[in-house]
Scaffold this motif. Structure first.
Motif, PDB file in Angstrom:
ATOM      1  N   ARG A 168     -55.233  15.180 -20.233  1.00 17.17           N
ATOM      2  CA  ARG A 168     -56.551  15.396 -20.844  1.00 17.17           C
ATOM      3  C   ARG A 168     -56.370  15.967 -22.235  1.00 17.17           C
ATOM      4  O   ARG A 168     -55.643  16.949 -22.421  1.00 17.17           O
ATOM      5  N   PRO A 169     -57.030  15.368 -23.237  1.00 20.98           N
ATOM      6  CA  PRO A 169     -56.889  15.915 -24.583  1.00 20.98           C
ATOM      7  C   PRO A 169     -57.647  17.234 -24.734  1.00 20.98           C
ATOM      8  O   PRO A 169     -58.556  17.529 -23.960  1.00 20.98           O
ATOM      9  N   ILE A 170     -57.273  18.000 -25.752  1.00 19.68           N
ATOM     10  CA  ILE A 170     -57.971  19.258 -26.050  1.00 19.68           C
ATOM     11  C   ILE A 170     -59.351  18.916 -26.619  1.00 19.68           C
ATOM     12  O   ILE A 170     -59.464  18.089 -27.533  1.00 19.68           O
ATOM     13  N   PRO A 171     -60.421  19.527 -26.095  1.00 21.09           N
ATOM     14  CA  PRO A 171     -61.759  19.234 -26.634  1.00 21.09           C
ATOM     15  C   PRO A 171     -61.837  19.545 -28.134  1.00 21.09           C
ATOM     16  O   PRO A 171     -61.252  20.537 -28.594  1.00 21.09           O
ATOM     17  N   ARG A 172     -62.534  18.697 -28.884  1.00 24.53           N
ATOM     18  CA  ARG A 172     -62.570  18.814 -30.346  1.00 24.53           C
ATOM     19  C   ARG A 172     -63.066  20.172 -30.833  1.00 24.53           C
ATOM     20  O   ARG A 172     -62.628  20.671 -31.857  1.00 24.53           O
ATOM     21  N   ALA A 173     -64.015  20.748 -30.083  1.00 24.27           N
ATOM     22  CA  ALA A 173     -64.610  22.004 -30.547  1.00 24.27           C
ATOM     23  C   ALA A 173     -63.790  23.229 -30.117  1.00 24.27           C
ATOM     24  O   ALA A 173     -64.086  24.354 -30.539  1.00 24.27           O
ATOM     25  N   LYS A 174     -62.781  23.033 -29.292  1.00 27.84           N
ATOM     26  CA  LYS A 174     -62.043  24.178 -28.727  1.00 27.84           C
ATOM     27  C   LYS A 174     -60.839  24.540 -29.595  1.00 27.84           C
ATOM     28  O   LYS A 174     -59.670  24.355 -29.215  1.00 27.84           O
TER      29      LYS A 174
END
Ligand code: 1GP
Length: 248
Positions: free
Chosen positions: A148-154
């Motif tokens: 799972r990629p890192i969420p853009r806002a995190k």
């Protein structure tokens, strides 16, 4: 060239402020096109050529390195999706650990398979913490890596992963949305990660124009990677190279 590819890259960063790396995929270009494209990249000012992909169909990988190395003066570096892409003909390999994921094969398993070959071949391994960031597109790397990629806002999550990579001894951090992604890594995330680690940060994925490339450098990226644009519209190479190098 200096004694190691890593030292060469460090020197590029010191001399030019940031380096430009172009990624070529042996599955997307036939061998003659690949050589030609590599030569165009080098002429346009690329500081190194990366060769690799998430999933390789081609059996010509080793030959591609050989041919491209004969054609360009810059290092030709392996950017492998798995240990099966390790070749004796690379100048170096980004020894990628997919630290943003929790897939043990891509954190250590493939490395165990690759390490004896790298020693046998004498290929320089550059330990690199590879971090996949959400882009809105299901990219090949996301699917193939089963992570799972890192969420853009995190941004905080990205910072913690990059710091962990540095503390584990990795010499580079590679922030990436994946080849062909609709969006690049947010500038704010690049800035935050660069601000908390002391190792150089590479940024790639979804960068197709000089403005976006320049924004990554302005955010602190030490290296910018473009892949798809090199294959789709090589006329953009020179302007992206100039944007990365800022005229140096
Ligand atoms: C992939 O960062 C590279 O690892 C290149 O991505 O093909 O989207 O330029 P693009």
């Amino acid at each position: 060239m200096t004694s190691s590819v890593f030292e060469y890259l460090s020197a590029v960063r010191r001399r030019r402020g940031a380096g430009y790396l172009t990624l070529l995929d042996p599955d997307r270009l036939d061998p003659d096109e690949l050589d030609e494209r590599a030569a165009l990249c080098a002429e346009a000012g690329a500081d190194a050529i990366l060769i690799g992909t998430s999933l390789m169909f081609s059996a010509r990988n080793a030959a591609c390195f050989e041919r491209v190395r004969a054609r360009v003066d810059v290092p030709v570096i392996s950017f492998p999706g798995s240990a099966s892409q390790v070749v004796p003909t690379a100048d170096a390999i980004l020894f990628l650990s997919l630290v943003s994921g929790r897939n043990p094969e891509l954190l250590i398993g493939e490395h165990v398979k690759a390490a004896p070959l790298l020693r046998e071949y004498g290929v320089e391994a550059i330990p690199t913490g590879y971090m996949l960031v959400q882009s809105g597109t299901l990219t090949s790397v996301e699917f193939m890596s089963d992570t799972r990629p890192i969420p853009r806002a995190k941004v905080d999550i990205a910072m913690a992963h990059a710091l962990a990579a540095e503390y584990l001894g990795m010499k580079l951090v590679y922030l990436e949305t994946g080849s062909g992604a609709d969006a690049s890594v947010p500038d704010e995330m690049v800035r935050a990660v660069v601000g908390c680690v002391s190792v150089p940060v590479i940024v790639g994925g979804g960068i197709r124009d000089p403005e976006t490339a320049r924004a990554k450098v302005a955010a602190g990226a030490s290296f910018v990677v473009t892949g798809s644009v090199v294959e789709d519209d090589h006329r953009r190479l020179r302007e992206i190279s100039e944007a990365v190098h800022g005229g140096v």
